[in-house]
Design a protein around this motif. Structure first.
Motif, mmCIF file in Angstrom:
data_model
loop_
_atom_site.group_PDB
_atom_site.id
_atom_site.type_symbol
_atom_site.label_atom_id
_atom_site.label_comp_id
_atom_site.label_asym_id
_atom_site.label_seq_id
_atom_site.Cartn_x
_atom_site.Cartn_y
_atom_site.Cartn_z
ATOM 1 N N GLY A 103 -0.422 -23.508 -4.621
ATOM 2 C CA GLY A 103 0.038 -23.161 -5.961
ATOM 3 C C GLY A 103 -0.459 -21.805 -6.420
ATOM 4 O O GLY A 103 -0.709 -21.599 -7.604
ATOM 5 N N THR A 104 -0.608 -20.873 -5.490
ATOM 6 C CA THR A 104 -1.175 -19.557 -5.807
ATOM 7 C C THR A 104 -0.092 -18.499 -5.968
ATOM 8 O O THR A 104 1.096 -18.750 -5.740
ATOM 9 N N ALA A 105 -0.540 -17.286 -6.288
ATOM 10 C CA ALA A 105 0.370 -16.151 -6.448
ATOM 11 C C ALA A 105 1.037 -15.731 -5.152
ATOM 12 O O ALA A 105 1.958 -14.906 -5.164
ATOM 13 N N LEU A 106 0.627 -16.317 -4.033
ATOM 14 C CA LEU A 106 1.286 -16.010 -2.768
ATOM 15 C C LEU A 106 2.765 -16.398 -2.799
ATOM 16 O O LEU A 106 3.566 -15.856 -2.027
ATOM 17 N N THR A 107 3.120 -17.327 -3.671
ATOM 18 C CA THR A 107 4.530 -17.723 -3.769
ATOM 19 C C THR A 107 5.409 -16.571 -4.223
ATOM 20 O O THR A 107 6.623 -16.583 -4.027
ATOM 21 N N ASN A 108 4.817 -15.534 -4.822
ATOM 22 C CA ASN A 108 5.574 -14.389 -5.320
ATOM 23 C C ASN A 108 5.928 -13.381 -4.233
ATOM 24 O O ASN A 108 6.750 -12.497 -4.465
ATOM 25 N N LYS A 109 5.319 -13.502 -3.061
ATOM 26 C CA LYS A 109 5.381 -12.420 -2.081
ATOM 27 C C LYS A 109 6.398 -12.674 -0.970
ATOM 28 O O LYS A 109 6.320 -13.687 -0.278
ATOM 29 N N TYR A 110 7.330 -11.747 -0.815
ATOM 30 C CA TYR A 110 8.216 -11.767 0.337
ATOM 31 C C TYR A 110 7.492 -11.126 1.517
ATOM 32 O O TYR A 110 6.837 -10.104 1.376
ATOM 33 N N ALA A 111 7.608 -11.737 2.694
ATOM 34 C CA ALA A 111 6.887 -11.224 3.867
ATOM 35 C C ALA A 111 7.721 -11.415 5.125
ATOM 36 O O ALA A 111 7.226 -11.884 6.148
ATOM 37 N N GLU A 112 8.997 -11.044 5.059
ATOM 38 C CA GLU A 112 9.848 -11.177 6.239
ATOM 39 C C GLU A 112 9.257 -10.381 7.395
ATOM 40 O O GLU A 112 8.827 -9.243 7.234
ATOM 41 N N GLY A 113 9.238 -11.022 8.564
ATOM 42 C CA GLY A 113 8.610 -10.409 9.721
ATOM 43 C C GLY A 113 7.336 -11.155 10.074
ATOM 44 O O GLY A 113 7.166 -12.331 9.741
ATOM 45 N N TYR A 114 6.426 -10.466 10.721
ATOM 46 C CA TYR A 114 5.172 -11.069 11.171
ATOM 47 C C TYR A 114 4.010 -10.133 10.859
ATOM 48 O O TYR A 114 4.235 -8.946 10.564
ATOM 49 N N PRO A 115 2.774 -10.625 10.873
ATOM 50 C CA PRO A 115 1.635 -9.784 10.519
ATOM 51 C C PRO A 115 1.639 -8.454 11.270
ATOM 52 O O PRO A 115 1.764 -8.410 12.492
ATOM 53 N N GLY A 116 1.536 -7.372 10.495
ATOM 54 C CA GLY A 116 1.553 -6.035 11.080
ATOM 55 C C GLY A 116 2.925 -5.479 11.334
ATOM 56 O O GLY A 116 3.064 -4.310 11.723
ATOM 57 N N ALA A 117 3.960 -6.296 11.136
ATOM 58 C CA ALA A 117 5.341 -5.850 11.385
ATOM 59 C C ALA A 117 6.268 -6.508 10.365
ATOM 60 O O ALA A 117 7.153 -7.293 10.710
ATOM 61 N N ARG A 118 6.054 -6.159 9.102
ATOM 62 C CA ARG A 118 6.838 -6.741 8.012
ATOM 63 C C ARG A 118 7.971 -5.797 7.601
ATOM 64 O O ARG A 118 7.913 -4.589 7.858
#
Length: 414
Positions: A45-60
């Motif tokens: 239930g954190t602010a992470l729900t606001n973040k789009y992160a298509e891709g993978y770590p280091g390659a978004r």
């Protein structure tokens, strides 16, 4: 204390609170459910729900992903530690979408999947005609031996030779015994097929070492992350590095858009909890409780598919002991006294899946609440009592009062 949900939306706040009260005041025995910790609830239930992160770590494909990258990398590394995997994808939104990712990575539409029949314990995403898997691929199925309730691996090998599948799927939603992962891997190798092991129900048991692991015997391992592993809701794919790029591309952009980073955080937190020594004790107790449940139900004259269990669930076939009682009727009667489980098809099923001839009973959630074998045996007798007399008011009142006492003694969240 301020309640932002109630202030903004009293209708939803009331429903949320009612569901929490329902969980506290009933005994959850649906084998695919569990109670996550307050830490996992908070992470989701954190602010992470606001973040789009298509891709993978280091390659978004979006900027501002440095913190969600840390969350996802942490979830991946913890999963590798738990299951001994070379490559892990934690982005699937569910176990079904994890299976979708594997199918898209390894198969062409129209190729053949060989999987366990749904009425014999399989899962919709293993090729049922109402699911995408049964619509995109040709599906052949294997069954349990009707006399023993166990998978007949010689018959499975013969079936594989006959249908020449591109992939054999092991794993289940209602098979109470361990799979012989090694034998299935050998059968798959013999017909040049991939082996997908779906451990959706037993992710936690495998991680804790109380159930055998398919890691060395399967090309792909999928699972759910919210059942016996008690982490954030979703799915997971594990595989050798040789398949890593194909799997990652099949998940994104192949079958999903942006990952649900708040759920990935819940997975990371739950995986961290599962790495603690106490989790192994929890998993062992879950299996011990299921064995105690099975023993009482057998003693009370109920017929169990395969005669018992090796893991967290028991499958009861009502046709012999209670021929006039459907799974739907049993589910409703037990729900009325606060014991929540689900109707389930059984091998040789003749009734509709909306009616069924069996019930599936799990011990994961009650074990999380602190139940041990003694309490589980009490609940097992209550289940048998209600099945024997589903219309007897005195029985139902007595059981309901006992359920209330148990719920009060073993709160979910205190």
């Amino acid at each position: 204390m301020p309640d932002p949900i109630r202030d903004a939306d009293p209708t939803i706040a009331a429903a949320v609170e009612s569901e929490r009260e329902r969980q506290e005041s009933t005994l959850g025995m649906i084998a695919s459910e569990n109670h996550v910790s307050e830490a996992v609830l908070t992470a989701q239930g954190t602010a992470l729900t606001n973040k789009y992160a298509e891709g993978y770590p280091g390659a978004r494909y979006y900027g501002g992903c440095e913190h969600v990258d840390e969350v996802e990398r942490t979830a991946i590394e913890r999963a590798k530690s738990l299951w001994g995997a070379d490559h892990v994808n934690v982005q699937p939104h569910s176990g079904t979408q994890a299976n979708m990712g594997v199918y898209f990575a390894a198969l062409e539409p129209g190729e053949t999947i060989l999987s366990l029949d749904l009425t014999h314990g399989g899962h919709l995403s293993h090729g049922h005609h109402v699911n995408f898997s049964g619509q995109l691929y040709e599906v052949e199925q294997y069954e349990v031996d009707p006399k023993t309730g166990y998978i007949d691996y010689d018959a499975l090998a013969e079936r594989a030779r006959a249908v020449d599948p591109a992939m054999i799927v092991s794993g289940s939603s209602a098979y109470p015994r361990e799979f012989d992962w090694e034998r299935i891997g050998e059968i798959a190798d013999a017909v040049d097929a991939f082996h997908l092991a779906d451990i959706a129900h037993i992710t936690g048991l495998v991680a804790a070492g109380v159930h055998s692991s398919p890691a060395e015997h399967a090309d792909f391992v999928t699972g759910s992350t919210h059942k016996t592993i008690r982490s954030g809701r979703g799915g997971i794919i594990m595989c050798d590095e040789a398949y890593a790029d194909d799997v990652d591309s099949a998940v994104f952009p192949g079958s999903q858009g942006g990952p649900l980073m708040h759920n990935v955080a819940g997975k990371a937190v739950g995986f961290g909890e599962a790495l603690e020594p106490a989790f192994e004790e929890y998993a062992s107790r879950t299996v011990e409780n299921a064995s105690a449940l099975a023993a009482v139900l057998r003693d009370r004259g109920l017929s169990l598919v395969s005669g018992g269990t090796d893991k967290h669930l028991v499958l009861v076939d009502l046709r012999e002991s209670h021929p006039d009682l459907t799974g739907d009727d049993a589910e409703a009667a037990l729900s009325d006294v606060g014991i929540v489980l689900n109707k389930n098809t059984v091998p040789g099923e003749t009734r509709s899946p909306f009616v069924t001839s069996g019930i599936r009973i799990g011990t994961s959630a009650l074990t999380t609440r602190g139940f041990g074998p003694e309490e589980i045996e009490t609940v097992a007798h209550h289940i048998a009592d209600v099945l024997d007399a589903p219309d007897d008011d005195a029985t139902l009142e007595r059981v309901s009062e006992s359920v209330d006492d148990l719920c009060e003694s073993f709160p979910v969240y205190g």
